[in-house]
Design a protein around this motif. Structure first.
Motif, PDB file in Angstrom:
ATOM      1  N   LYS A   5       0.881   5.006   6.675  1.00  0.00           N
ATOM      2  CA  LYS A   5       2.214   5.158   7.273  1.00  0.00           C
ATOM      3  C   LYS A   5       2.127   5.273   8.790  1.00  0.00           C
ATOM      4  CE  LYS A   5       6.200   8.253   7.345  1.00  0.00           C
ATOM      5  NZ  LYS A   5       6.782   9.511   6.819  1.00  0.00           N
ATOM      6  N   GLN A   6       1.148   6.004   9.266  1.00  0.00           N
ATOM      7  CA  GLN A   6       0.982   6.162  10.709  1.00  0.00           C
ATOM      8  C   GLN A   6       0.669   4.820  11.372  1.00  0.00           C
ATOM      9  OE1 GLN A   6      -1.916   9.117  11.756  1.00  0.00           O
ATOM     10  NE2 GLN A   6      -1.659   8.843  13.975  1.00  0.00           N
ATOM     11  N   LEU A  64       0.818  -1.205   0.000  1.00  0.00           N
ATOM     12  CA  LEU A  64       0.000   0.000   0.000  1.00  0.00           C
ATOM     13  C   LEU A  64       0.858   1.262   0.000  1.00  0.00           C
ATOM     14  CD1 LEU A  64      -3.137  -0.397   2.300  1.00  0.00           C
ATOM     15  CD2 LEU A  64      -3.059   0.524  -0.001  1.00  0.00           C
ATOM     16  N   LEU A  65       1.880   1.269   0.826  1.00  0.00           N
ATOM     17  CA  LEU A  65       2.728   2.457   0.916  1.00  0.00           C
ATOM     18  C   LEU A  65       3.396   2.767  -0.409  1.00  0.00           C
ATOM     19  CD1 LEU A  65       4.300   1.788   4.423  1.00  0.00           C
ATOM     20  CD2 LEU A  65       2.758   3.665   3.819  1.00  0.00           C
ATOM     21  N   HIS A 114      -0.820   9.403  -3.860  1.00  0.00           N
ATOM     22  CA  HIS A 114      -1.946   9.818  -3.013  1.00  0.00           C
ATOM     23  C   HIS A 114      -1.437  10.025  -1.584  1.00  0.00           C
ATOM     24  CE1 HIS A 114      -4.543   8.559  -6.355  1.00  0.00           C
ATOM     25  NE2 HIS A 114      -3.799   7.471  -6.405  1.00  0.00           N
ATOM     26  N   PRO A 115      -0.763  11.129  -1.334  1.00  0.00           N
ATOM     27  CA  PRO A 115      -0.079  11.338  -0.047  1.00  0.00           C
ATOM     28  C   PRO A 115      -0.997  11.294   1.168  1.00  0.00           C
ATOM     29  CG  PRO A 115       0.641  12.941  -1.674  1.00  0.00           C
ATOM     30  CD  PRO A 115      -0.532  12.231  -2.267  1.00  0.00           C
ATOM     31  N   ASP A 131      10.961   6.911   2.545  1.00  0.00           N
ATOM     32  CA  ASP A 131      10.093   7.953   2.011  1.00  0.00           C
ATOM     33  C   ASP A 131      10.792   8.640   0.849  1.00  0.00           C
ATOM     34  OD1 ASP A 131       7.732   7.890   3.587  1.00  0.00           O
ATOM     35  OD2 ASP A 131       8.855   8.704   5.274  1.00  0.00           O
ATOM     36  N   PRO A 132      10.171   8.699  -0.321  1.00  0.00           N
ATOM     37  CA  PRO A 132      10.792   9.366  -1.462  1.00  0.00           C
ATOM     38  C   PRO A 132      10.830  10.868  -1.259  1.00  0.00           C
ATOM     39  CG  PRO A 132       8.547   8.785  -1.980  1.00  0.00           C
ATOM     40  CD  PRO A 132       8.833   8.185  -0.643  1.00  0.00           C
TER      41      PRO A 132
END
Length: 255
Positions: free
Chosen positions: A232-233, A217-218, A224-225, A246-247
Motif C-alpha cells: 500500500k505504501q 496484491l492489495l 496479511h495486513p 480499505d476494508p
C-alpha cells in the motif's frame, strides 16, 4: 433513328440473357412456416449459373479455421497424438522424437498455441522446450508470456518458476500482465510469500510500473495486513492520484 434501334436491340439482348440465366439456375424448394402458402427458393451456391462462376467472399471454409489461424493437417495430427500419449511418458517421448521434431516452424508454433488454448499446459511446456532447441529460435517474450500465463491459470506454479528463471537467463523481462497473473497464481494457492517475491522482482523491472499488479496484491493480501501495508505504501507513492479502498478493520483486523 439508328441510335434508337440500336438501344432497343441492346435492351432486348440483355433481357433475353437474364431470362436464360434464371432458367438455367437450379432452384431448391424450402418449406416456410405452415401459415404461409408461399414457396421460397434459393440459388445453389455450389453450382455455376449458366457457365458463370458465383462470387466467393474469400473467407476460409471448413473446420480447420480457428479464429485467424489455419492449423495444418500435420499440426492437428501431432496435437491429437500428444494428447493420446500424455499419460504414458515413454510413448510420449517417442512420439515427440518421431513427429514433433520434424514439424516446420509455423506448424510447431501452431501446435504450441493450440495446446495453450486447450489448457494442455504440461504438453505445451514440452513443445516449448522443443521450440527453444530449434536453429531458428530467438528469445521471444511473447512465447514465454503466453505459456507462463497458461501455467499460472492452471496453478502449475513450480513450472512457472522454471520458465521464469529461463526467461531471466535469456535477458527477457516480463510485462505487467505476466506479473499480474503470476502474483494472482501464487495468491490462489495460498503462497503470499512467493507472491511478494514476484512483487519485489517487478519493482526492479526496467519497465514503468502499472496499477493492476498492485491492486491484485492489495486484494489478495487482505488476510496479511503487514505485507499489505508494504504494498500500500509503494502504491500511494507511485500512484498518488489513485484511490484505494480499505476494508473496515473489524472485518480484516490487523494481526
Amino acid at each position: 433513328m439508328a441510335t434508337r434501334a440500336f438501344s432497343r436491340s441492346k435492351i432486348s439482348t440483355l433481357v433475353s440473357g437474364l431470362f436464360r440465366v434464371i432458367h438455367c439456375t437450379p432452384i431448391k424448394e424450402t418449406l416456410l412456416p405452415i401459415k404461409s402458402k408461399v414457396l421460397a427458393f434459393e440459388i445453389d451456391s455450389r453450382e455455376p449459373i449458366c457457365g458463370f462462376r458465383l462470387y466467393h467472399d474469400g473467407r476460409p471454409r471448413g473446420p480447420l479455421w480457428r479464429g485467424k489461424k489455419l492449423i495444418g493437417k500435420e499440426a492437428l495430427f501431432v496435437i491429437l497424438g500428444l494428447k493420446r500419449f500424455k499419460d504414458d511418458e515413454e510413448k510420449l517421448d517417442k512420439f515427440i522424437k518421431t513427429h514433433v521434431l520434424r514439424l516446420l516452424k509455423l506448424d510447431l508454433i501452431a501446435v504450441l498455441t493450440e495446446l495453450e488454448r486447450q489448457e494442455e499446459v504440461t504438453l505445451a511446456t514440452k513443445v516449448f522446450n522443443v521450440v527453444r532447441k530449434q536453429d531458428w529460435y530467438k528469445a521471444d517474450v511473447f512465447m514465454y508470456k503466453d505459456l507462463i500465463i497458461a501455467l499460472a491459470r492452471s496453478k502449475k506454479m513450480d513450472e512457472v518458476m522454471q520458465l521464469w528463471e529461463s526467461m531471466k537467463n535469456e535477458d527477457i523481462f516480463p510485462d505487467s500482465q505476466t506479473y499480474s497473473e503470476v502474483i494472482r497464481g501464487f495468491l490462489s494457492i495460498g503462497s503470499p510469500g512467493d507472491a511478494m517475491n514476484i512483487y519485489e522482482d517487478m519493482k526492479k523491472s526496467p519497465d514503468p510500473p502499472e496499477e493492476l499488479p498492485f491492486r491484485i496484491l492489495l486484494k489478495g493480501l487482505l488476510p496479511h495486513p503487514l505485507l499489505r501495508n508494504r504494498v500500500k505504501q509503494d502504491f500511494e507513492e507511485l500512484f498518488p492520484e489513485k484511490h484505494m479502498y480499505d476494508p473496515p478493520e473489524e472485518i480484516f483486523g490487523a494481526h
